[in-house]
Scaffold this active site. Structure first.
Site, mmCIF file in Angstrom:
data_model
loop_
_atom_site.group_PDB
_atom_site.id
_atom_site.type_symbol
_atom_site.label_atom_id
_atom_site.label_comp_id
_atom_site.label_asym_id
_atom_site.label_seq_id
_atom_site.Cartn_x
_atom_site.Cartn_y
_atom_site.Cartn_z
ATOM 1 N N SER A 30 0.839 -1.202 0.000
ATOM 2 C CA SER A 30 0.000 0.000 0.000
ATOM 3 C C SER A 30 0.870 1.248 0.000
ATOM 4 C CB SER A 30 -0.857 -0.027 1.262
ATOM 5 O OG SER A 30 -1.410 1.224 1.512
ATOM 6 N N LYS A 77 2.192 -3.395 6.518
ATOM 7 C CA LYS A 77 2.551 -3.559 5.101
ATOM 8 C C LYS A 77 4.068 -3.436 4.923
ATOM 9 C CE LYS A 77 -1.516 -4.338 3.499
ATOM 10 N NZ LYS A 77 -1.839 -5.613 2.896
ATOM 11 N N TYR A 133 -1.635 -0.111 10.405
ATOM 12 C CA TYR A 133 -1.898 -0.781 9.120
ATOM 13 C C TYR A 133 -0.692 -0.610 8.189
ATOM 14 C CZ TYR A 133 -3.711 -1.385 4.370
ATOM 15 O OH TYR A 133 -3.872 -1.772 3.064
HETATM 16 N N1 LIG Z 1 -8.767 -1.410 -1.221
HETATM 17 C C1 LIG Z 1 -7.723 -0.577 -1.373
HETATM 18 O O1 LIG Z 1 -7.858 0.572 -1.833
HETATM 19 C C2 LIG Z 1 -6.340 -1.046 -0.981
HETATM 20 C C3 LIG Z 1 -5.276 -0.124 -1.034
HETATM 21 C C4 LIG Z 1 -3.998 -0.570 -0.692
HETATM 22 C C5 LIG Z 1 -3.784 -1.898 -0.344
HETATM 23 N N2 LIG Z 1 -4.835 -2.764 -0.285
HETATM 24 C C6 LIG Z 1 -4.581 -4.159 0.100
HETATM 25 O O2 LIG Z 1 -5.163 -5.012 -0.867
HETATM 26 C C7 LIG Z 1 -5.584 -6.232 -0.254
HETATM 27 C C8 LIG Z 1 -7.013 -6.529 -0.640
HETATM 28 O O3 LIG Z 1 -7.840 -5.450 -0.233
HETATM 29 P P1 LIG Z 1 -9.407 -5.499 -0.431
HETATM 30 O O4 LIG Z 1 -9.899 -4.098 -0.487
HETATM 31 O O5 LIG Z 1 -9.733 -6.435 -1.523
HETATM 32 O O6 LIG Z 1 -9.857 -6.144 0.966
HETATM 33 P P2 LIG Z 1 -11.109 -7.096 1.302
HETATM 34 O O7 LIG Z 1 -11.356 -6.926 2.759
HETATM 35 O O8 LIG Z 1 -12.225 -6.852 0.344
HETATM 36 O O9 LIG Z 1 -10.546 -8.556 1.023
HETATM 37 C C9 LIG Z 1 -9.687 -9.203 1.914
HETATM 38 C C10 LIG Z 1 -10.108 -10.670 1.952
HETATM 39 O O10 LIG Z 1 -9.181 -11.356 2.791
HETATM 40 C C11 LIG Z 1 -9.892 -12.300 3.576
HETATM 41 N N3 LIG Z 1 -9.090 -12.547 4.786
HETATM 42 C C12 LIG Z 1 -8.604 -11.636 5.669
HETATM 43 N N4 LIG Z 1 -7.902 -12.265 6.628
HETATM 44 C C13 LIG Z 1 -7.927 -13.594 6.335
HETATM 45 C C14 LIG Z 1 -7.377 -14.745 6.936
HETATM 46 N N5 LIG Z 1 -6.655 -14.681 8.062
HETATM 47 N N6 LIG Z 1 -7.555 -15.942 6.330
HETATM 48 C C15 LIG Z 1 -8.285 -16.041 5.173
HETATM 49 N N7 LIG Z 1 -8.857 -14.980 4.575
HETATM 50 C C16 LIG Z 1 -8.670 -13.769 5.156
HETATM 51 C C17 LIG Z 1 -11.245 -11.669 3.831
HETATM 52 O O11 LIG Z 1 -12.244 -12.656 4.078
HETATM 53 C C18 LIG Z 1 -11.497 -10.905 2.531
HETATM 54 O O12 LIG Z 1 -12.256 -11.687 1.626
HETATM 55 C C19 LIG Z 1 -5.349 -6.062 1.241
HETATM 56 O O13 LIG Z 1 -4.123 -6.678 1.567
HETATM 57 C C20 LIG Z 1 -5.239 -4.562 1.401
HETATM 58 O O14 LIG Z 1 -4.443 -4.206 2.509
HETATM 59 C C21 LIG Z 1 -6.114 -2.376 -0.593
#
Ligand SMILES: NC(=O)c1ccc[n+]([C@@H]2O[C@H](COP(=O)([O-])OP(=O)(O)OC[C@H]3O[C@@H](n4cnc5c(N)ncnc54)[C@H](O)[C@@H]3O)[C@@H](O)[C@H]2O)c1
Length: 324
Positions: free
Chosen positions: A118, A146, A142
């Site tokens: 991120s 990362k 958070y």
């Molecule tokens: N959404 C954004 O703008 C953004 C920006 C920067 C980084 N990210 C990173 O991208 C990744 C995905 O983000 P997202 O928005 O799709 O999140 P999200 O919450 O929609 O998806 C995360 C998924 O991980 C699963 N999960 C979490 N912990 C778990 C565990 N211990 N075991 C099994 N499953 C588990 C959840 O059930 C969920 O389906 C994350 O790592 C997030 O930090 C997202």
């Protein structure tokens, strides 16, 4: 023969969009997701294993029964505010469990790893646009989680020959409505779905800070369509499968939009006026976060195609309409 890819968090927002593109490109996709938000995942194009991504028995079974070419690791806790209140939970899920996953990969000689990092690793920008060599000083637990995983990956690459790509997303946005894929976080903290809900339900939308030193006083962010994020992951995967060097890349468009610009486009797309409540700034929100995305362009040959803001908001709106 089809190459098999393990996608942790593949039932979440970004992971599901990437997993779908991998499927259309001819990969066999196994999703490992605990469905922690009790979300539904009913897509026939991937095999879903509902379990914790650090469950050693499950990982052993996956790695022995399949030839996994790479792990794409999306699973994590993502709400910055909650990470401040409950850092232990975040360090455990995002760091300790990722270490366990990496150790299992080592044991089973699975070498390639793509990590959802991120722009939170940079903290408050000292210089814009943010380049990959900008100092890393996260301002939330958070962001720390990362950065911690990026450091573990570098050490694993040096010591054990692991190959990784860390992709530092800026603001993921948009949806793939035709596939029923989009953002459905609970609670929702991301601005575009919040704005769309306010517009569609005639509720107030809170702008946090209208006195920033930006042209219209509101925060500026770099929004990337989730379809563009997905193509970048496919490029990163090909890069790793071709034996390239481990690296971290920014993933953004390099163009920033203010909150007021988002509101204008949402009003045009939904055809309504959004009720606004102007609030104080939130702690830890920098005025501007915009990427320098030239490295990923030069090294992976990737650039955004779908991230025009109107396009992002139209797709996100269509997804909200389907959901409601
Ligand atoms: N959404 C954004 O703008 C953004 C920006 C920067 C980084 N990210 C990173 O991208 C990744 C995905 O983000 P997202 O928005 O799709 O999140 P999200 O919450 O929609 O998806 C995360 C998924 O991980 C699963 N999960 C979490 N912990 C778990 C565990 N211990 N075991 C099994 N499953 C588990 C959840 O059930 C969920 O389906 C994350 O790592 C997030 O930090 C997202």
């Amino acid at each position: 023969m089809k190459k098999t890819i393990l996608v942790t968090g593949g039932a979440g927002y970004i992971g599901s969009c990437v997993a779908h593109l991998l499927h259309t490109k001819g990969y066999e996709v196994i999703i490992l997701d605990k469905l922690i938000y009790a979300q539904k995942f009913e897509h026939s194009w991937a095999k879903l294993i509902q379990a914790d991504f650090a469950d050693k028995d499950i990982l052993k079974k996956i790695f022995t029964e399949n030839k996994i070419e790479a792990v794409l690791h999306f699973a994590a806790f993502i709400e910055v505010g909650r990470s401040v209140k409950d850092p232990a939970d975040f360090y455990n899920n995002n760091v300790v469990k990722t270490l366990a996953l990496l150790e299992e990969m080592q044991k089973h000689k699975v070498k390639n790893f793509i990590f959802s990092s991120s722009c939170a690793v940079y903290g408050t920008p000292q210089k814009l646009p943010l380049r990959e060599d900008h100092p890393k000083k996260p301002i939330s637990p958070y962001g720390n989680t990362k950065l911690a995983v990026e450091m573990i990956l570098e050490d694993f690459a040096n010591a054990y020959g692991m190959s990784f790509v860390g992709l530092r997303y800026f603001n993921a946005a948009g949806a793939i409505p035709e596939e029923g894929l989009g953002e459905q976080h609970e609670p929702e903290t991301h601005i575009i779905p919040l704005l769309l809900k306010a517009a569609m339900q005639n509720k107030e939308f809170k702008i946090f800070g209208t006195d920033y030193s930006t042209p219209d006083g509101t925060c500026i962010r770099d929004y990337l369509h989730v379809k563009d994020l997905a193509t970048a992951h496919c490029k990163a995967l090909e890069y790793l499968l071709n034996g390239a060097t481990s690296n971290c890349f920014n993933l953004g468009t390099g163009t920033g939009y203010s909150v007021r610009e988002l509101i204008n486009i949402v009003e045009q797309v939904v055809g309504t006026v959004v009720k606004i409540q102007e609030c104080e700034r939130r702690e830890g929100d920098p005025a501007v976060l915009v990427s320098d995305a030239s490295t990923v362009h030069d090294v992976l040959g990737w650039k955004s195609e779908f991230s025009d803001l109107g396009n992002i908001i139209r797709d996100a709106y269509e997804f909200e309409v389907i959901k409601s």
